[in-house]
Design a protein around this motif. Structure first.
Motif, mmCIF file in Angstrom:
data_model
loop_
_atom_site.group_PDB
_atom_site.id
_atom_site.type_symbol
_atom_site.label_atom_id
_atom_site.label_comp_id
_atom_site.label_asym_id
_atom_site.label_seq_id
_atom_site.Cartn_x
_atom_site.Cartn_y
_atom_site.Cartn_z
ATOM 1 N N VAL A 226 30.205 -50.074 -60.229
ATOM 2 C CA VAL A 226 30.619 -48.678 -60.064
ATOM 3 C C VAL A 226 30.054 -47.988 -58.834
ATOM 4 O O VAL A 226 30.306 -46.531 -58.103
ATOM 5 N N ASP A 227 28.503 -47.813 -59.741
ATOM 6 C CA ASP A 227 27.855 -46.478 -59.247
ATOM 7 C C ASP A 227 27.652 -47.046 -57.833
ATOM 8 O O ASP A 227 28.116 -46.274 -56.931
ATOM 9 N N MET A 228 27.518 -48.358 -57.486
ATOM 10 C CA MET A 228 27.317 -48.841 -55.932
ATOM 11 C C MET A 228 28.465 -48.518 -54.724
ATOM 12 O O MET A 228 28.734 -48.440 -53.969
ATOM 13 N N LEU A 229 30.067 -48.855 -55.411
ATOM 14 C CA LEU A 229 30.864 -48.444 -54.896
ATOM 15 C C LEU A 229 31.436 -47.044 -54.880
ATOM 16 O O LEU A 229 31.804 -46.764 -53.388
ATOM 17 N N ILE A 230 31.042 -46.574 -55.400
ATOM 18 C CA ILE A 230 30.957 -45.305 -55.311
ATOM 19 C C ILE A 230 30.248 -44.283 -54.000
ATOM 20 O O ILE A 230 30.753 -43.375 -53.180
ATOM 21 N N LYS A 231 29.149 -45.288 -53.793
ATOM 22 C CA LYS A 231 27.582 -45.192 -52.677
ATOM 23 C C LYS A 231 28.546 -45.320 -51.603
ATOM 24 O O LYS A 231 28.618 -44.787 -50.673
ATOM 25 N N PHE A 232 29.419 -46.682 -51.459
ATOM 26 C CA PHE A 232 29.524 -47.309 -50.562
ATOM 27 C C PHE A 232 30.900 -46.469 -49.958
ATOM 28 O O PHE A 232 30.540 -46.385 -48.896
ATOM 29 N N ARG A 233 31.511 -45.687 -50.539
ATOM 30 C CA ARG A 233 32.535 -45.247 -50.446
ATOM 31 C C ARG A 233 32.506 -43.631 -49.867
ATOM 32 O O ARG A 233 33.049 -43.671 -48.950
ATOM 33 N N ALA A 234 30.893 -43.274 -50.193
ATOM 34 C CA ALA A 234 30.507 -41.757 -49.833
ATOM 35 C C ALA A 234 30.143 -42.464 -48.535
ATOM 36 O O ALA A 234 30.483 -41.718 -47.042
ATOM 37 N N VAL A 235 29.277 -43.082 -48.432
ATOM 38 C CA VAL A 235 28.588 -44.024 -47.304
ATOM 39 C C VAL A 235 30.177 -44.095 -45.307
ATOM 40 O O VAL A 235 29.975 -43.354 -44.654
ATOM 41 N N ALA A 236 30.959 -44.414 -45.678
ATOM 42 C CA ALA A 236 31.715 -45.229 -45.458
ATOM 43 C C ALA A 236 32.987 -43.356 -44.963
ATOM 44 O O ALA A 236 33.072 -43.397 -43.879
ATOM 45 N N CYS A 237 32.573 -42.647 -45.598
ATOM 46 C CA CYS A 237 33.880 -41.663 -46.000
ATOM 47 C C CYS A 237 33.199 -40.928 -44.960
ATOM 48 O O CYS A 237 33.435 -39.470 -44.136
ATOM 49 N N ASN A 238 32.041 -40.304 -45.157
ATOM 50 C CA ASN A 238 31.022 -39.626 -43.869
ATOM 51 C C ASN A 238 29.931 -40.214 -42.731
ATOM 52 O O ASN A 238 30.508 -39.758 -41.931
ATOM 53 N N LYS A 239 31.264 -41.494 -42.284
ATOM 54 C CA LYS A 239 30.539 -42.164 -41.284
ATOM 55 C C LYS A 239 31.660 -42.333 -40.399
ATOM 56 O O LYS A 239 31.854 -41.644 -39.372
ATOM 57 N N GLU A 240 33.264 -41.804 -41.530
ATOM 58 C CA GLU A 240 34.275 -41.232 -40.511
ATOM 59 C C GLU A 240 34.394 -39.974 -40.408
ATOM 60 O O GLU A 240 35.308 -39.168 -39.844
ATOM 61 N N GLY A 241 33.679 -39.199 -41.429
ATOM 62 C CA GLY A 241 33.923 -38.125 -40.915
ATOM 63 C C GLY A 241 34.409 -36.730 -41.646
ATOM 64 O O GLY A 241 34.409 -35.229 -41.635
ATOM 65 N N LYS A 242 34.771 -37.430 -42.824
ATOM 66 C CA LYS A 242 35.778 -36.595 -43.915
ATOM 67 C C LYS A 242 35.643 -36.421 -44.709
ATOM 68 O O LYS A 242 36.257 -35.534 -45.050
ATOM 69 N N GLY A 243 34.239 -36.457 -44.432
ATOM 70 C CA GLY A 243 33.454 -36.267 -46.182
ATOM 71 C C GLY A 243 33.515 -36.936 -47.197
ATOM 72 O O GLY A 243 33.910 -38.225 -47.546
ATOM 73 N N VAL A 244 33.010 -36.809 -48.399
ATOM 74 C CA VAL A 244 32.646 -37.860 -49.520
ATOM 75 C C VAL A 244 33.630 -37.072 -50.422
ATOM 76 O O VAL A 244 34.045 -36.005 -51.535
#
Length: 128
Positions: free
Chosen positions: A108-126
């Motif tokens: 679960v922690d890994m999935l949250i981090k992956f989602r956060a990284v993906a959102c940061n790359k798109e510039g949408k924030g976490v």
């Protein structure tokens, strides 16, 4: 002299008749012995045949009994094997559930981090 010769001839005929009678009697006795021997042989052959049939039936019965016993054992083993496999499968399922629960929070922690990284790359924030 003729009378004496006639007597000799009669005596000779009587003794040859006796000899023939003895031969006939001996032949009859021999035939009876042969017949008795044949009867005895036939009786022994019948007895041997009956004994052989009894032994064959007993052997067949023993073999069929052993075969049924092996089939029963094999069938019993199949049930035992299925039960053992069911137990092993249940044990493996429990081990997998235990392993999954141990790593669940990490996943679960890994999935949250992956989602956060993906959102940061798109510039949408976490997003949370």
């Amino acid at each position: 002299m003729v009378l004496l010769t006639s007597l000799k001839l009669i005596v000779t005929m009587d003794s040859s008749h006796e000899g023939i009678q003895m031969l006939l009697t001996a032949e009859q006795e021999a035939q009876q012995m042969v017949a008795a021997a044949r009867n005895l042989k036939t009786m022994r052959l019948r007895q041997a045949k009956e004994e052989a049939e009894k032994e064959a039936a007993l052997y067949r019965s023993n073999m069929e009994s052993e075969h049924r016993k092996k089939v029963d054992e094999t069938s019993g083993n199949s049930g035992f094997t299925a039960e053992r496999l069911g137990e092993e499968t249940e044990e493996k399922i429990q081990n997998l559930k235990k392993s999954a629960s141990e790593v669940q929070s990490d996943v679960v922690d890994m999935l949250i981090k992956f989602r956060a990284v993906a959102c940061n790359k798109e510039g949408k924030g976490v997003p949370l």
